[in-house]
Design a protein around this motif. Structure first.
Motif, PDB file in Angstrom:
ATOM      1  N   ARG A 111      40.158  36.183  44.377  1.00 50.03           N
ATOM      2  CA  ARG A 111      40.201  37.043  45.576  1.00 50.03           C
ATOM      3  C   ARG A 111      39.118  36.628  46.581  1.00 50.03           C
ATOM      4  O   ARG A 111      38.520  37.475  47.249  1.00 50.03           O
ATOM      5  CB  ARG A 111      40.053  38.520  45.221  1.00 50.03           C
ATOM      6  CG  ARG A 111      40.965  39.001  44.117  1.00 50.03           C
ATOM      7  CD  ARG A 111      42.405  38.746  44.435  1.00 50.03           C
ATOM      8  NE  ARG A 111      43.287  39.135  43.322  1.00 50.03           N
ATOM      9  CZ  ARG A 111      44.578  38.842  43.299  1.00 50.03           C
ATOM     10  NH1 ARG A 111      45.143  38.155  44.281  1.00 50.03           N
ATOM     11  NH2 ARG A 111      45.325  39.209  42.304  1.00 50.03           N
ATOM     12  N   ARG A 268      32.924  48.322  33.123  1.00 51.97           N
ATOM     13  CA  ARG A 268      33.906  48.745  34.139  1.00 51.97           C
ATOM     14  C   ARG A 268      34.978  49.659  33.540  1.00 51.97           C
ATOM     15  O   ARG A 268      35.378  49.482  32.387  1.00 51.97           O
ATOM     16  CB  ARG A 268      34.571  47.524  34.780  1.00 51.97           C
ATOM     17  CG  ARG A 268      33.583  46.689  35.570  1.00 51.97           C
ATOM     18  CD  ARG A 268      34.238  45.445  36.109  1.00 51.97           C
ATOM     19  NE  ARG A 268      34.926  45.625  37.368  1.00 51.97           N
ATOM     20  CZ  ARG A 268      36.169  45.260  37.610  1.00 51.97           C
ATOM     21  NH1 ARG A 268      36.927  44.743  36.650  1.00 51.97           N
ATOM     22  NH2 ARG A 268      36.691  45.411  38.803  1.00 51.97           N
ATOM     23  N   GLU A 342      40.914  41.917  49.651  1.00 53.65           N
ATOM     24  CA  GLU A 342      42.100  41.582  48.854  1.00 53.65           C
ATOM     25  C   GLU A 342      43.362  42.252  49.400  1.00 53.65           C
ATOM     26  O   GLU A 342      44.373  41.587  49.622  1.00 53.65           O
ATOM     27  CB  GLU A 342      41.870  41.997  47.400  1.00 53.65           C
ATOM     28  CG  GLU A 342      43.087  41.751  46.533  1.00 53.65           C
ATOM     29  CD  GLU A 342      42.881  42.121  45.074  1.00 53.65           C
ATOM     30  OE1 GLU A 342      41.759  42.516  44.704  1.00 53.65           O
ATOM     31  OE2 GLU A 342      43.853  42.003  44.304  1.00 53.65           O
TER      32      GLU A 342
HETATM   33  C1  GCV Z   1      38.933  40.417  38.850  1.00 56.95           C
HETATM   34  C2  GCV Z   1      42.700  43.576  40.741  1.00 56.95           C
HETATM   35  C3  GCV Z   1      42.617  42.173  41.264  1.00 56.95           C
HETATM   36  C4  GCV Z   1      42.122  41.208  40.209  1.00 56.95           C
HETATM   37  C5  GCV Z   1      40.766  41.706  39.684  1.00 56.95           C
HETATM   38  C6  GCV Z   1      40.967  43.120  39.161  1.00 56.95           C
HETATM   39  C7  GCV Z   1      39.661  43.747  38.683  1.00 56.95           C
HETATM   40  O1  GCV Z   1      43.720  43.697  39.796  1.00 56.95           O
HETATM   41  O2  GCV Z   1      43.870  41.782  41.757  1.00 56.95           O
HETATM   42  O3  GCV Z   1      41.988  39.938  40.791  1.00 56.95           O
HETATM   43  O4  GCV Z   1      40.257  40.874  38.699  1.00 56.95           O
HETATM   44  O5  GCV Z   1      41.467  43.945  40.180  1.00 56.95           O
HETATM   45  O6  GCV Z   1      39.066  44.471  39.458  1.00 56.95           O
HETATM   46  O7  GCV Z   1      39.263  43.477  37.563  1.00 56.95           O
END
Ligand code: GCV
Length: 608
Positions: A111, A268, A342
């Protein structure tokens, strides 16, 4: 062009010993005429105090407090137009003000819309010291103090934590240290299994020992590492669920390994079923974070922080505040924002985030979280953020993380005044354009909080059915009569997760703010909005307006006297934004017209 930093050109020596020294050099270089004495008071930590006595200024603060105080003074003096008050005191609201980079060891950025990674190439850490120094100054200048350098999707976890990679990590940490920035690393939950251990079960003694040894090894190399960041049991990443363990058990095991070194474990909460069957009406994705975590309140170790995205979905243009941020009173929590655009225009479309964040802080009392994080929007493009005006989002985020009570619109105005030598009128025009940009983008993309009508995976441009029959739980269920999902207490029950005041605001479509209407409700196209328009007419109107306002924005931007290198990029991206807005407008209007059969009340062209 490095946005606002251009106003403070400085040549710093290659070796800096401390934030205090950096502060002294910055001040000497930016304000040589000013008599400023720096007085270190360890107990003030990151806070600072400025006292003016006649011509002399005393800057008191802890080591990094001096650095932040220096930037405050530099901004104040550079903007002119006022006398420094006799006494200024400031301290950060949140002690961890983090940037999360989604950079991969091969140099790509997940992203990322501003070039390649500034930290990685060819599987290893590799960087240009001059660029890293500018980045570190950018962070210090807006008070950001923790930098997680690698992607939470840890694709190649081997090198960062092992003997082989640690000398580089230590050197990188040394580049950032004089700017008050500590590093953090994302770790892969199953990493012990790459080292001969048959399991990653958090209750297994061998696993625990492996993480303890690993933490010890890493902290010997980087004693001030802020900690580890983990994405577990999320979008295919490994995690404790595999072993029947809870996320409290999983996180606490890592936290114990970090404890002797004073490290934090940032965990997370982006956990949901990403293999959903679109026919399944029982599962409602926005409920997932609460369902997974709320019952674990009070079970996490005191050096664990749960990092929660601002909304219950995933960084859409408009989402209500995640209820989890308001719950779990006995757990440390961090708010996660996304600077990377994104779903908000890939740093092609102009999108200033301040108004969005203002809404978040309106609903989120400051004391509910103890830290704040944002996914970075930078890369190795010459201007760091791809779109020159996207730099404002980094700057605003940093200053808001210091003091979420400040009106973010003032920060945008400060950024414009620092960055461009415009007349007051032109500055006003640019600030107004930037502040309206999120709403304009919102108008031409998915309507009224419904989100997700975007091209799958890439997430730029319209595709209203792209995710409709997919696995990700992001459905709008538009048919001939109605659109949306009923998330009220009598629908999927999502609204039950909120405190009464917010629940009641959203529960009734008559009191629910229009902009959130289709997030919470399933409504017929003939639904009367508060202003008397039908829902379908409102959808058409917003899209035509969004396109018209984009064209107006283009005209206004063309007239502003940007320096040439910025101007070329801004206008070229604006051209692409106009194209994007037209696509969105026509595709979304056509999509709803074909379903509903209702023509536009003003007879404008909708394709059929
Ligand atoms: C890092 C979304 C994004 C993913 C990202 C994910 C996250 O799904 O499209 O690219 O991955 O969020 O926050 O873990």
């Amino acid at each position: 062009m490095n946005a606002w930093l251009n106003r403070f050109p400085v040549s710093l020596p290659e070796r800096l010993t401390s934030p205090e020294e950096t502060a002294a050099l910055e001040l000497r270089s930016a304000l040589p005429e000013l008599a400023v004495s720096l007085e270190k008071k360890e107990e003030m930590g990151e806070g600072f105090c400025l006292r003016r006595v006649g011509d002399r200024i005393r800057l008191l603060g802890g080591e990094t407090g001096l650095l932040y105080g220096a930037w405050f003074l530099m901004y104040f003096c550079r903007l002119g137009g006022g006398t420094l008050p006799d006494h200024v005191e400031s301290a950060p609201r949140y002690s961890l003000r983090m940037i999360n980079c989604w950079d991969n060891p091969d140099g790509t950025v997940e992203r990322g819309y501003a070039g390649m990674s500034l930290f990685f190439r060819g599987g290893r850490l590799a960087w240009d010291p001059a660029r890293i120094r500018t980045l570190a100054r950018m962070m210090a200048s807006c008070s950001l103090n923790v930098l997680c350098i690698n992607n939470v999707n840890v694709h190649d976890p081997a090198q960062l934590l092992l003997e082989d990679g640690l000398p580089d990590l230590a050197r990188l940490a040394a580049e950032f240290r004089p700017f008050g920035v500590r590093l953090m690393v994302s770790v892969d939950y199953s990493q012990p299994m790459r080292h001969g251990i048959p399991t990653a079960d958090p209750l297994d003694a061998q696993v625990q020992a492996w993480w303890q040894e690993t933490a010890a090894r890493v902290y010997r190399a980087v004693p001030d590492l802020a900690g580890f960041l983990v994405k577990a049991d999320s979008e295919g990443r490994p995690g404790p669920f595999t072993y029947g363990r809870s996320h409290a058990e999983g996180a606490n095991m890592l936290a114990e390994a970090l404890r002797p070194w004073g490290g934090m474990l940032v965990w997370r909460c982006f956990v949901y079923n990403c293999r959903q069957d679109w026919r399944d009406t029982e599962t409602d994705r926005p409920k997932a974070a609460w369902d997974h975590y709320a019952s674990l309140d009070g079970q996490f170790a005191d050096n664990v922080i749960l990092q929660i995205k601002n909304g219950p979905f995933d960084f859409q243009v408009r989402e209500p505040l995640s209820p989890l941020l308001l719950g779990m009173p006995n757990t440390h929590k961090a708010l996660e924002l996304q600077l990377a655009q994104e779903y908000t225009g890939h740093q092609i479309d102009l999108y200033t985030m301040a108004p969005m964040w203002q809404e978040i802080f309106r609903d989120l009392p400051e004391d509910r979280i103890m830290a704040i994080a944002a996914v970075s929007n930078w890369g190795d493009d010459a201007n760091y953020t791809g779109h020159p005006l996207a730099a404002v989002n980094l700057f605003t985020y940093g200053l808001l993380a210091w003091n979420p009570g400040v009106d973010p619109r003032e920060i945008v105005s400060l950024w414009v005044r620092l960055t461009y030598d415009f007349s007051p009128e032109d500055k006003g025009t640019l600030v107004a354009l930037m502040l309206s940009s999120r709403r304009v983008y919102e108008k031409y993309t998915a309507p009224l909080g419904i989100g997700w009508m975007v091209t799958p995976h890439d997430h730029y441009g319209p595709n209203p059915s792209g995710y409709e029959y997919d696995l990700w739980g992001t459905y709008h269920k538009a048919n001939r009569e109605a659109v949306g999902i009923d998330r009220t207490t009598s629908g999927t029950g999502y609204l039950d997760q909120y405190p009464p005041e917010l629940r009641d605001r959203y529960e009734n479509p008559r009191t629910c703010p229009d902009l959130y209407l289709l997030f919470f409700h399933r409504l017929p196209y003939a639904w009367r909005m508060k202003d008397g328009r039908t829902l379908i007419q409102r959808i058409y109107d917003d899209h035509f307006e969004g396109l018209r306002e984009t064209l107006e924005m283009q005209q206004k931007l063309q007239r502003l006297p940007f320096p040439e290198e910025d101007r070329n990029i801004i206008l070229e991206r604006m051209e692409r934004q106009v194209h994007n807005a037209r696509e969105w407008c026509d595709v979304i209007n056509t999509f709803f017209f074909r379903l509903s059969g209702v023509p536009d009340g003003h007879g404008r062209r909708i394709y059929d």
